[in-house]
Motif scaffolding. Structure first.
Motif: not given
Length: 442
Positions: A421-439
């Motif tokens: 399971v892959l999770g992200v700690k969101l940045g300011e204003h909900g920024a996930a900093a991930v590409p739009l599709r599976q990378w």
């Protein structure tokens, strides 16, 4: 792998009950539904089951019978087998997978009534129903483990990890192979070698975390440091922590041998005691099974805390196919393999990650890959059987063969699963900093 079917050969007949003391074979006939997938013999000279079966059980002593009568089910059989009081023919002890398939598919138990139990006790003597000490390889029952603290306290977790992982580095080298990876591999195809699949697993974790040279990785429950060294070879500064002193010592030697000491470090340390923060990524590969489901909220919050905004967590662990079953592992696994281990479904893990503050971006079930991984470990154990027995002793080697073959069957039959399971700690204003599709490439 060949499985054994119940033979159509002649089944031996026992004297009717009431003509004398019950034999061991007669007792077996009371609780096992014919036809049996094996031929059973006993220390009293009695036997039952198909004569031409390729599988054989021999109950070699009254102690073995006592184990099976006082702990019905898997635990009693395991006690007798590990102690040497139950002898098996037709299988190699490093890989009893064919036997377990036959038992799973073809062995059926009949629940004995009170009169049956009384008849057995009268025939054998009531002392036969008084439990005897289990083999020394068995951990105490959960309620007796408080000597090392409450469940999942730091001291008790350290004791549980020591019991399983500090068996012998040399033993693990034989079983795991050069990768020294004691977690599910990822097979590009079913014919790939175990080493290729383990390398592919580390590549998959690395790519899902999207690690780049100069970034920082924390690998918790790092084992012998294989993920740490994989990342360091690619320019990532990696810290691994483990509760096994033997693992940490082995890993540090491997780091120095590869000249990676400027980028890689493995510590003998509880993940809860890591003081650093601001990591770009955390990998947890095979740790969650040990921490206890009740501790998930604190576990995931602590991992969120050590990550920078936009940092990622890859949680890789054994799971159950459902989320509403009991968390505790079965008696054999709890007493002989992973004391205090607990499993739950991927849904519970995702929920706890989300509640801790992670945004879950991806979940993947790799259960078939774990079955193939265990097939490879059993093959390694069988290949190096004599060396493994010399290193850890016959009873411990038998535990490993039984546990790995049984786990393989469990993954194949969907009794257990393996999720990343892959999770992200969101940045300011909900920024996930991930590409739009599976990378990453699966």
């Amino acid at each position: 792998m060949t499985t054994f079917k119940a033979s159509t050969g002649r089944r031996e007949r026992q004297a009717p009950r009431g003509t004398g003391p019950m034999t061991v074979a007669a007792i077996a006939d009371e609780v096992l539904v014919a036809p049996l997938p094996f031929h059973l013999t006993a220390y009293d000279g009695s036997s039952t089951g198909p004569l031409d079966s390729p599988l054989g059980f021999h109950i070699a002593s009254r102690r073995g019978l006592n184990y099976m009568l006082t702990a019905p089910g898997d635990l009693g059989l395991v006690r007798a087998y590990i102690a040497g009081d139950l002898e098996l023919t037709g299988i190699h002890p490093a890989n009893p997978y064919p036997l377990l398939v036959a038992l799973s598919d073809e062995l059926h138990l009949r629940r004995p009534g009170l009169l049956d139990i009384a008849s057995v006790a009268k025939s054998l003597g009531w002392s036969s129903l008084k439990p005897v000490a289990p083999p020394p390889q068995e951990a105490p029952a959960r309620w007796k483990r408080t000597l090392h603290g409450l469940r999942h306290s730091k001291a008790r977790d350290a004791d549980a990890i020591h019991r399983h992982y500090d068996v012998s580095n040399e033993f693990y080298e034989h079983v795991l192979g050069p990768s020294m990876a004691y977690t599910c591999a990822v097979f590009p195809n079913a014919d790939a070698s175990l080493e290729t699949a383990q390398e592919n697993k580390f590549r998959l974790v690395f790519d899902k975390l999207d690690l780049q040279p100069g970034q920082r990785l924390l690998d918790i429950g790092c084992g012998w440091g294989s993920m740490v060294r994989y990342a360091a070879r690619r320019g990532v500064k990696a810290l691994g922590v483990t509760l096994s002193a033997e693992q940490a010592e082995w890993a540090q030697r491997a780091i120095v041998a590869e000249g990676l000491q400027d980028l890689a470090e493995v510590r003998f340390q509880d993940y809860r005691d890591v003081q650093e923060s601001g990591f770009d990524a955390v990998s947890s590969i095979g740790l969650t099974e040990h921490i206890g489901v009740a501790n998930y909220p604190a576990y995931f919050r602590s991992l969120l805390t050590v990550l920078r905004p936009g940092g990622r967590l890859l949680n890789h662990c054994i799971t159950r196919p459902e989320n509403n079953s009991q968390f505790k592992t079965e008696a054999f696994i709890d007493r002989y393999v992973f004391p205090d281990g607990e499993l739950t479904g991927s849904g519970r893990i995702i929920t706890e990650m989300q509640d801790a503050g992670f945004e879950v971006r991806h979940s993947e079930n790799l259960r078939e890959h774990y079955a193939l991984t265990l097939r490879g470990w059993c093959a390694n154990l069988e290949r190096d059987w004599d060396a493994c027995v010399a290193e850890v002793g016959l009873p411990t080697a038998k535990v490993w063969g039984l546990y790995m073959a049984g786990s393989r069957l469990g993954f194949e039959r969907n009794n257990i699963q393996l999720h990343q399971v892959l999770g992200v700690k969101l940045g300011e204003h909900g920024a996930a900093a991930v590409p739009l599709r599976q990378w990453w490439q699966s």
